[in-house]
Design an enzyme around this catalytic site. Sequence first.
Site, PDB file in Angstrom:
ATOM      1  N   HIS A  83      20.571   3.089   4.797  1.00  0.00           N
ATOM      2  CA  HIS A  83      21.172   1.603   4.319  1.00  0.00           C
ATOM      3  C   HIS A  83      20.416   1.380   2.847  1.00  0.00           C
ATOM      4  CE1 HIS A  83      22.583   0.085   8.319  1.00  0.00           C
ATOM      5  NE2 HIS A  83      23.160   1.235   8.066  1.00  0.00           N
ATOM      6  N   GLU A  85      18.549  -1.271   2.007  1.00  0.00           N
ATOM      7  CA  GLU A  85      17.095  -1.445   2.210  1.00  0.00           C
ATOM      8  C   GLU A  85      16.211  -0.470   2.641  1.00  0.00           C
ATOM      9  OE1 GLU A  85      19.757  -4.858   3.811  1.00  0.00           O
ATOM     10  OE2 GLU A  85      19.956  -2.919   3.773  1.00  0.00           O
ATOM     11  N   CYS A 113      20.504  -5.680   8.343  1.00  0.00           N
ATOM     12  CA  CYS A 113      20.781  -5.520   9.906  1.00  0.00           C
ATOM     13  C   CYS A 113      19.695  -5.260  10.716  1.00  0.00           C
ATOM     14  CB  CYS A 113      21.756  -4.159   9.696  1.00  0.00           C
ATOM     15  SG  CYS A 113      20.591  -2.602   9.690  1.00  0.00           S
ATOM     16  N   CYS A 116      17.421  -2.528   9.486  1.00  0.00           N
ATOM     17  CA  CYS A 116      16.884  -2.829   7.965  1.00  0.00           C
ATOM     18  C   CYS A 116      15.666  -3.839   8.079  1.00  0.00           C
ATOM     19  CB  CYS A 116      17.628  -3.103   7.042  1.00  0.00           C
ATOM     20  SG  CYS A 116      18.831  -1.869   6.556  1.00  0.00           S
TER      21      CYS A 116
END
Length: 193
Positions: A83, A85, A113, A116
């Site tokens: 992801h 992040e 999420c 993250c």
Amino acid sequence: MEQYSLQPGTLNSFGLMVKTNSQNQCCFSMEIHEKFMAKAIALSEQNLRTLNGGPFGALIVRDGKIVSAEANSVTQDCDPTAHAEINAIRQAAKKIGKADLSGCTIYTSAEPCPMCLSAIYWSNIKQVYYGNTRTDAEWAGFGDQFILDALKEPIEKQPIAFERIMPGEAIKAFEQWRAGGQMLEDKVKDGSL
């Protein structure tokens, strides 16, 4: 770490003057925060053209300087943890030379999420600016409420099957860790949780 230091009265990544608050800490106007956020959003939009991953972008800033700027690369890397992040945290930690990102701020195109968010906690980042909400992400097809719901349940009631095996052997590494004392912990953790 001097290369990431930005003193009050100097210019940040956008050429804007850095100010200080009453405790002589750097503080930024909303204009500066919006410029950093615009870069995170631009990364998310660029990802739609490359199809390297979903439409997500994130950057990590320390003392007014961008330390890392990354997009989601789940598809390109065949890595469900890639992801934006997480990628930004990994890159920033490598650049800074340690896992502890205290003093850094993350700007992300969407509310993090659960994975993250956990990484943000583990890296000691204390400020998150985000664009889209979880509800927006759900609308766009990137919902994670099912994960949040599962995490509220005890491990034996989660939809993933968990079974503890070989606890007597597994605990030995923790026992050795504890026996190593504070010096070992300081060397390995180096400020991270």
